[in-house]
Every structure is written in structure tokens, then in C-alpha cells.
Design a protein around this motif. Structure first.
Motif, PDB file in Angstrom:
ATOM      1  N   VAL A 163       0.850  -1.197   0.000  1.00 23.05           N
ATOM      2  CA  VAL A 163       0.000   0.000   0.000  1.00 23.05           C
ATOM      3  C   VAL A 163       0.882   1.242   0.000  1.00 23.05           C
ATOM      4  O   VAL A 163       0.624   2.193  -0.742  1.00 23.05           O
ATOM      5  CB  VAL A 163      -0.974   0.007   1.196  1.00 23.05           C
ATOM      6  CG1 VAL A 163      -1.744   1.308   1.264  1.00 23.05           C
ATOM      7  CG2 VAL A 163      -1.932  -1.164   1.101  1.00 23.05           C
ATOM      8  N   SER A 164       1.936   1.246   0.807  1.00 21.81           N
ATOM      9  CA  SER A 164       2.863   2.387   0.820  1.00 21.81           C
ATOM     10  C   SER A 164       3.521   2.566  -0.534  1.00 21.81           C
ATOM     11  O   SER A 164       3.710   3.681  -1.006  1.00 21.81           O
ATOM     12  CB  SER A 164       3.943   2.187   1.883  1.00 21.81           C
ATOM     13  OG  SER A 164       3.369   2.141   3.154  1.00 21.81           O
ATOM     14  N   TYR A 192       1.087   3.934  -3.083  1.00 25.04           N
ATOM     15  CA  TYR A 192       0.900   5.354  -2.781  1.00 25.04           C
ATOM     16  C   TYR A 192       2.080   6.163  -3.330  1.00 25.04           C
ATOM     17  O   TYR A 192       1.888   7.194  -3.984  1.00 25.04           O
ATOM     18  CB  TYR A 192       0.755   5.563  -1.275  1.00 25.04           C
ATOM     19  CG  TYR A 192       0.619   7.003  -0.870  1.00 25.04           C
ATOM     20  CD1 TYR A 192      -0.558   7.708  -1.140  1.00 25.04           C
ATOM     21  CD2 TYR A 192       1.659   7.671  -0.245  1.00 25.04           C
ATOM     22  CE1 TYR A 192      -0.687   9.038  -0.781  1.00 25.04           C
ATOM     23  CE2 TYR A 192       1.541   9.003   0.116  1.00 25.04           C
ATOM     24  CZ  TYR A 192       0.358   9.681  -0.155  1.00 25.04           C
ATOM     25  OH  TYR A 192       0.244  10.991   0.186  1.00 25.04           O
ATOM     26  N   LEU A 228       1.766   6.426  -7.013  1.00 27.06           N
ATOM     27  CA  LEU A 228       0.732   7.382  -7.414  1.00 27.06           C
ATOM     28  C   LEU A 228       1.194   8.825  -7.231  1.00 27.06           C
ATOM     29  O   LEU A 228       0.797   9.700  -7.990  1.00 27.06           O
ATOM     30  CB  LEU A 228      -0.563   7.133  -6.636  1.00 27.06           C
ATOM     31  CG  LEU A 228      -1.241   5.802  -6.927  1.00 27.06           C
ATOM     32  CD1 LEU A 228      -2.443   5.599  -6.009  1.00 27.06           C
ATOM     33  CD2 LEU A 228      -1.652   5.699  -8.378  1.00 27.06           C
ATOM     34  N   MET A 229       2.044   9.061  -6.253  1.00 27.23           N
ATOM     35  CA  MET A 229       2.524  10.419  -5.994  1.00 27.23           C
ATOM     36  C   MET A 229       3.611  10.860  -6.981  1.00 27.23           C
ATOM     37  O   MET A 229       3.608  12.005  -7.410  1.00 27.23           O
ATOM     38  CB  MET A 229       3.066  10.525  -4.560  1.00 27.23           C
ATOM     39  CG  MET A 229       1.999  10.309  -3.498  1.00 27.23           C
ATOM     40  SD  MET A 229       0.661  11.512  -3.569  1.00 27.23           S
ATOM     41  CE  MET A 229       1.495  13.002  -3.131  1.00 27.23           C
ATOM     42  N   SER A 242      -4.801  -4.680   3.721  1.00 28.11           N
ATOM     43  CA  SER A 242      -3.743  -4.048   2.928  1.00 28.11           C
ATOM     44  C   SER A 242      -3.594  -4.725   1.575  1.00 28.11           C
ATOM     45  O   SER A 242      -3.435  -4.064   0.551  1.00 28.11           O
ATOM     46  CB  SER A 242      -2.409  -4.105   3.681  1.00 28.11           C
ATOM     47  OG  SER A 242      -2.486  -3.339   4.847  1.00 28.11           O
ATOM     48  N   THR A 251      -6.580  -3.740  -0.583  1.00 30.15           N
ATOM     49  CA  THR A 251      -6.473  -2.339  -0.995  1.00 30.15           C
ATOM     50  C   THR A 251      -5.421  -2.188  -2.093  1.00 30.15           C
ATOM     51  O   THR A 251      -5.662  -1.531  -3.111  1.00 30.15           O
ATOM     52  CB  THR A 251      -6.104  -1.448   0.208  1.00 30.15           C
ATOM     53  OG1 THR A 251      -7.120  -1.602   1.214  1.00 30.15           O
ATOM     54  CG2 THR A 251      -5.982   0.003  -0.183  1.00 30.15           C
ATOM     55  N   LEU A 300      -6.031  -1.003  -6.024  1.00 33.68           N
ATOM     56  CA  LEU A 300      -5.307   0.129  -6.612  1.00 33.68           C
ATOM     57  C   LEU A 300      -4.426  -0.298  -7.783  1.00 33.68           C
ATOM     58  O   LEU A 300      -4.318   0.438  -8.765  1.00 33.68           O
ATOM     59  CB  LEU A 300      -4.482   0.846  -5.536  1.00 33.68           C
ATOM     60  CG  LEU A 300      -5.320   1.563  -4.475  1.00 33.68           C
ATOM     61  CD1 LEU A 300      -4.418   2.050  -3.344  1.00 33.68           C
ATOM     62  CD2 LEU A 300      -6.111   2.703  -5.079  1.00 33.68           C
ATOM     63  N   TYR A 320      -4.815   1.492 -11.316  1.00 37.02           N
ATOM     64  CA  TYR A 320      -3.782   2.362 -11.862  1.00 37.02           C
ATOM     65  C   TYR A 320      -2.715   1.656 -12.698  1.00 37.02           C
ATOM     66  O   TYR A 320      -1.982   2.312 -13.434  1.00 37.02           O
ATOM     67  CB  TYR A 320      -3.116   3.152 -10.730  1.00 37.02           C
ATOM     68  CG  TYR A 320      -4.094   4.117 -10.109  1.00 37.02           C
ATOM     69  CD1 TYR A 320      -4.427   5.294 -10.765  1.00 37.02           C
ATOM     70  CD2 TYR A 320      -4.717   3.834  -8.904  1.00 37.02           C
ATOM     71  CE1 TYR A 320      -5.349   6.169 -10.218  1.00 37.02           C
ATOM     72  CE2 TYR A 320      -5.638   4.705  -8.348  1.00 37.02           C
ATOM     73  CZ  TYR A 320      -5.956   5.869  -9.006  1.00 37.02           C
ATOM     74  OH  TYR A 320      -6.866   6.733  -8.474  1.00 37.02           O
TER      75      TYR A 320
END
Length: 101
Positions: free
Chosen positions: A13-14, A17, A20-21, A55, A58, A62, A66
Motif C-alpha cells: 500500500v505504501s 501510494y 501514485l505520488m 492491505s 487495498t 489500486l 492504476y
């Protein structure tokens, strides 16, 4: 960050993320590496703790959203990953929050 497989899947998950950033700044080699990293997992019901399962679900959702071309260890990608993991997330919410009601 994407150099090794993590036994603790909550780290995915991290990493999604982080992708995505800043993933739009990755060169093509790094993007290939990221896709290969996320393909190392099976985003499905597994015998794990609740935290790891949530997790995992999730991250699977994602990844499907994505990185729809990524195929997980179960041969699922894109819409299949989103759909399966959405069902799993909703089932956990139903069981934990709504107590199945």
C-alpha cells in the motif's frame, strides 16, 4: 523502495501510494520495475491477519485501477483485480463494522 519483495504485504500500500505520488516522474525502466514488483503478489483471500488482508485487498484494488496491465500471481489484472478486491474489502467492512448486518 521497489528493490525487494516484502513478506509483509501492507508495504505494498505504501509503495502504490508512492507510485501514485511520483510515478509520473519514473523513466520507462523504473516503470517496468514497478510493474514487475506488483506482479509478485496474489491479491486475493489469503490466510493472513486482518491488517494484512485489508492491505492486500487495498493494494490489489489500486493496482487494478492504476496499473491495469499488471497480472498478479493468480493471473488476474485490471478490472478483475478491482472487482475481486472491492468485494473482499466490502466483506471485511461488513463483518467488522456492520457485524454482518
Amino acid at each position: 523502495m521497489f528493490q525487494t519483495y516484502d513478506a509483509e504485504q501492507y508495504k505494498t500500500v505504501s509503495k502504490i501510494y508512492a507510485y501514485l505520488m511520483v510515478g509520473d516522474q519514473f523513466n520507462s525502466t523504473m516503470k517496468d520495475h514497478v510493474r514487475a514488483y506488483f506482479a509478485q503478489y496474489a491479491y486475493a483471500k489469503l490466510p493472513q491477519t486482518e491488517n494484512l488482508r485489508m492491505s492486500n485487498y487495498t493494494a490489489g484494488y489500486l493496482v487494478g485501477q492504476y496499473l491495469p496491465e499488471v497480472v498478479d500471481l493468480n493471473g488476474k489484472s485490471g478490472d478483475a483485480l478491482k472487482s475481486l478486491n472491492k468485494v473482499n474489502i466490502e466483506a471485511m467492512i461488513d463483518a467488522g463494522v456492520h457485524k454482518g448486518r
